[in-house]
Scaffold this motif. Sequence first.
Motif, PDB file in Angstrom:
ATOM      1  N   ALA A  12      41.428  31.903  53.337  1.00  0.00           N
ATOM      2  CA  ALA A  12      40.135  31.696  52.667  1.00  0.00           C
ATOM      3  C   ALA A  12      39.290  32.938  52.859  1.00  0.00           C
ATOM      4  O   ALA A  12      39.466  33.691  53.827  1.00  0.00           O
ATOM      5  N   SER A  13      38.393  33.140  51.928  1.00  0.00           N
ATOM      6  CA  SER A  13      37.404  34.204  52.085  1.00  0.00           C
ATOM      7  C   SER A  13      36.210  33.911  51.194  1.00  0.00           C
ATOM      8  O   SER A  13      36.330  33.237  50.171  1.00  0.00           O
ATOM      9  N   ASP A  14      35.059  34.449  51.604  1.00  0.00           N
ATOM     10  CA  ASP A  14      33.847  34.339  50.785  1.00  0.00           C
ATOM     11  C   ASP A  14      33.557  35.675  50.123  1.00  0.00           C
ATOM     12  O   ASP A  14      32.536  35.823  49.464  1.00  0.00           O
ATOM     13  N   ASP A  15      34.446  36.638  50.314  1.00  0.00           N
ATOM     14  CA  ASP A  15      34.233  37.990  49.797  1.00  0.00           C
ATOM     15  C   ASP A  15      35.123  38.147  48.550  1.00  0.00           C
ATOM     16  O   ASP A  15      36.355  38.135  48.670  1.00  0.00           O
ATOM     17  N   THR A  16      34.488  38.256  47.382  1.00  0.00           N
ATOM     18  CA  THR A  16      35.289  38.231  46.141  1.00  0.00           C
ATOM     19  C   THR A  16      36.294  39.386  46.098  1.00  0.00           C
ATOM     20  O   THR A  16      37.415  39.221  45.627  1.00  0.00           O
ATOM     21  N   ASP A  17      35.897  40.530  46.644  1.00  0.00           N
ATOM     22  CA  ASP A  17      36.810  41.666  46.653  1.00  0.00           C
ATOM     23  C   ASP A  17      38.026  41.353  47.542  1.00  0.00           C
ATOM     24  O   ASP A  17      39.172  41.664  47.191  1.00  0.00           O
ATOM     25  N   TYR A  18      37.760  40.697  48.693  1.00  0.00           N
ATOM     26  CA  TYR A  18      38.884  40.390  49.587  1.00  0.00           C
ATOM     27  C   TYR A  18      39.758  39.277  48.998  1.00  0.00           C
ATOM     28  O   TYR A  18      40.978  39.267  49.197  1.00  0.00           O
ATOM     29  N   ALA A  20      40.375  38.882  45.845  1.00  0.00           N
ATOM     30  CA  ALA A  20      41.220  39.595  44.871  1.00  0.00           C
ATOM     31  C   ALA A  20      42.306  40.379  45.602  1.00  0.00           C
ATOM     32  O   ALA A  20      43.468  40.412  45.177  1.00  0.00           O
ATOM     33  N   TRP A  21      41.932  40.974  46.728  1.00  0.00           N
ATOM     34  CA  TRP A  21      42.904  41.731  47.535  1.00  0.00           C
ATOM     35  C   TRP A  21      44.014  40.817  48.066  1.00  0.00           C
ATOM     36  O   TRP A  21      45.197  41.141  48.008  1.00  0.00           O
ATOM     37  N   MET A  22      43.598  39.645  48.595  1.00  0.00           N
ATOM     38  CA  MET A  22      44.598  38.697  49.132  1.00  0.00           C
ATOM     39  C   MET A  22      45.597  38.308  48.045  1.00  0.00           C
ATOM     40  O   MET A  22      46.803  38.249  48.281  1.00  0.00           O
ATOM     41  N   LEU A  23      45.071  38.050  46.852  1.00  0.00           N
ATOM     42  CA  LEU A  23      45.959  37.663  45.746  1.00  0.00           C
ATOM     43  C   LEU A  23      46.843  38.840  45.335  1.00  0.00           C
ATOM     44  O   LEU A  23      48.044  38.668  45.082  1.00  0.00           O
ATOM     45  N   ALA A  24      46.263  40.031  45.314  1.00  0.00           N
ATOM     46  CA  ALA A  24      47.038  41.213  44.903  1.00  0.00           C
ATOM     47  C   ALA A  24      48.133  41.526  45.920  1.00  0.00           C
ATOM     48  O   ALA A  24      49.206  42.022  45.563  1.00  0.00           O
ATOM     49  N   GLU A  25      47.887  41.227  47.198  1.00  0.00           N
ATOM     50  CA  GLU A  25      48.902  41.494  48.225  1.00  0.00           C
ATOM     51  C   GLU A  25      49.961  40.381  48.265  1.00  0.00           C
ATOM     52  O   GLU A  25      51.138  40.645  48.507  1.00  0.00           O
ATOM     53  N   THR A  26      49.517  39.139  48.059  1.00  0.00           N
ATOM     54  CA  THR A  26      50.407  38.008  48.333  1.00  0.00           C
ATOM     55  C   THR A  26      51.193  37.536  47.111  1.00  0.00           C
ATOM     56  O   THR A  26      52.368  37.188  47.245  1.00  0.00           O
TER      57      THR A  26
END
Length: 232
Positions: free
Chosen positions: A168-174, A176-182
Amino acid sequence: MAEEVKRRVYGRRFGRKLRDSQKDLLADVLPKVRVPTLTPGTALDPASLFAAPKRDFWLEIGFGGGEHLAWQAGHHPDIGIIGCEPFLNGVVSALGHLHRHALENARVWPDDARPLMDALPDACLGRAFILFPDPWPKKRHNSRRFVQKENLDTLARLLRPGAELRMASDDTDYVAWMLAETTPHPAFAWLAEGPTDWRERPEDWPATRYEEKARAKGIKPSFLRFRRRDAN
Ligand SMILES: C[S@@+](CC[C@H](N)C(=O)[O-])C[C@H]1O[C@@H](n2cnc3c(N)ncnc32)[C@H](O)[C@@H]1O
């Protein structure tokens, strides 16, 4: 702690000075629940950490104040849950929750999760949680982000087919990053069931302190669930 492993932990290890009652938790409760010291090359059988047999083992990385760790332990007494957190004041808070609720099925690794992950055997986990990891918003700090290929590869090794990775994250950039990595990782399939369900927290997933902080600021977090695929 794994003294010989020289990886750097980014972020605070210490906060406010501990009160005597908090020092007592460290002295009395931590020895009962802590994962023993690991040296590089040590193998850690998660079953060896718990007095009673457990149906499965779960891992929480960066449990903060331990509210989620304690909730999951309390709601799943047949699961052995291991929580990792290098921030001492967070560890003390978690010890308070475990002690107050007499939770016997949680273990604490008061340090960087990575050496512990290295010591665990393949396919030993049914669930892993990375909730509101530090977003490290500056581009030059991207390498500090916990969600990245090396750690995802380790989680892919530890999670058995069908297991779940929750982030989970509340940081929209992170987010997007989590999705881009995973999502491109061959071991993980995103469990989104529609365009918006990942904006809602499932019922078996309590709010953490960081989620509450985000909501108090009017920010709506995202909740990502991934299934460990059968092959890869
Ligand atoms: C923003 S806080 C979120 C805490 C908690 N999960 C929550 O949602 O309230 C991120 C936590 O991750 C921990 N952390 C950072 N790097 C870590 C690592 N390598 N291993 C374990 N925990 C880590 C930090 O100490 C911090 O407490």
